[in-house]
Scaffold this active site. Structure first.
Site, PDB file in Angstrom:
ATOM      1  N   ASP A   1      -0.528 -17.185   3.539  1.00 33.70           N
ATOM      2  CA  ASP A   1      -0.270 -16.949   4.956  1.00 33.70           C
ATOM      3  C   ASP A   1      -0.725 -18.143   5.804  1.00 33.70           C
ATOM      4  OD1 ASP A   1       1.041 -14.657   5.859  1.00 33.70           O
ATOM      5  OD2 ASP A   1      -0.669 -13.366   5.395  1.00 33.70           O
TER       6      ASP A   1
ATOM      7  N   LYS B   1       8.652  -7.894   2.254  1.00 32.99           N
ATOM      8  CA  LYS B   1       8.043  -8.993   1.493  1.00 32.99           C
ATOM      9  C   LYS B   1       8.241  -8.753  -0.004  1.00 32.99           C
ATOM     10  CE  LYS B   1       4.868 -10.124   5.197  1.00 32.99           C
ATOM     11  NZ  LYS B   1       3.541 -10.094   5.803  1.00 32.99           N
TER      12      LYS B   1
ATOM     13  N   GLN C   1      -2.151  -7.828   4.675  1.00 25.24           N
ATOM     14  CA  GLN C   1      -1.346  -7.532   5.868  1.00 25.24           C
ATOM     15  C   GLN C   1      -2.267  -7.219   7.049  1.00 25.24           C
ATOM     16  OE1 GLN C   1       1.947  -7.960   6.009  1.00 25.24           O
ATOM     17  NE2 GLN C   1       2.053  -7.318   8.132  1.00 25.24           N
TER      18      GLN C   1
END
Ligand code: GUN
Length: 282
Positions: A120, A53, A97
């Site tokens: 997200d 990422k 995460q």
């Protein structure tokens, strides 16, 4: 003869378009676009995801801010990090995460991410807005799949779509996106009676189960579009998907490979969401 859906190629096209848009944004607004990535603990898979990422941010011109916290971090301490990112004007997107360690209440942590920074697309308001077909930040993997289907000119309207897997991250938002695109959608899961007969009805079959080579040729209708979200390892430790690719491919009109299918699209859509969040903030 099937067509292989090349996720790497589409991801690279989108990233170069995005790079131009980001460069223009930075000139016009005289500021960087910032993505905060929070990683708790040292799970090797999560470390790889986070590294990729950050690399993608560099490639498209987004400034990344990485926060590596020890596995033993307390709930309050983690919440404090997310709260400060929520208030930080340099930060357009926040990514925590997953999975978080068991002693952490993940829902409470994610709830601290403001809707407009939830790149997200995990939190309730974004999922609710997706359900209501309102503009929102959409979860990256299903968003990437829609982009792939669109770029290959695959018709969705009126088609029977079957999504195998009902996770909040992939299965549910995938089903909503397909429904919003006028497919007739079935969601299957571990308690589905006669999974094979449900899958055989699919014009578009999305496999998001997490079990290597779970979808076999006898479960796939001739001419189906098959999308494989899986990232398992086979007996030899080789990356493979939820679909038994070698035996399924000849029944398909289109199929995504693993690796090189859905995977490269997920992080690309994270970059797109971060840009979108920045544009919205101005
Ligand atoms: N863990 C596995 N996939 C994802 C993802 O897309 N986002 C986050 N934040 N964590 C994940």
């Amino acid at each position: 003869m099937y067509t292989l859906i090349d996720g790497r190629k589409i991801a690279s096209e989108i990233r170069s378009e995005l790079k131009c848009n980001i460069s223009t944004f930075k000139q016009e607004h005289n500021r960087e676009i910032g993505l905060a990535v929070v990683l708790v603990g040292d799970d090797p898979a999560s470390q790889v995801y986070v590294r990729n990422k950050i690399k993608a941010c560099e490639e498209v011109g987004i400034k990344s801010y990485a926060f590596y916290l020890p596995r033993e971090v307390g709930q309050n301490e983690l919440e404090e990090v997310v709260r400060s990112l929520a208030d930080d004007g340099k930060i357009d997107g926040i990514l925590v995460q997953l999975p978080l360690p068991d002693h952490i209440d993940s829902e409470k942590v994610l709830a601290l991410i403001p809707t407009e920074k939830d790149v997200d697309g995990f939190i309730g308001e974004n999922i609710g807005n997706l359900c209501l077909k309102k503009d929102c930040l959409v979860a990256c993997t299903p968003n990437g799949i829609m982009e792939m289907l669109g770029r290959y000119g695959i018709d969705i309207k009126g088609k029977k779509a079957v999504v195998v897997g009902r996770s909040n991250i992939v299965g549910k938002p995938m089903a909503l996106l397909l429904l919003n695109a006028d497919a007739t959608v079935t969601i299957c899961h571990s308690k589905t009676a006669d999974l094979k007969s449900e899958c055989l009805k699919a014009d578009i079959l999305v496999a998001a189960i997490g079990k290597a080579k779970f979808i076999t040729a006898d479960m796939v209708k001739k001419g189906a579009v098959v999308v494989d979200v899986g990232t398992s390892r086979d007996a030899d430790g080789k990356l493979c998907g939820d679909v038994d690719f070698e035996n399924v491919k000849d029944k398909c009109s289109y199929i995504t490979p693993v690796p090189g299918g859905v995977g490269p699209m997920t992080i690309t859509m994270l970059m797109c969401n971060t840009y979108k969040a920045a544009v919205k903030r101005g």
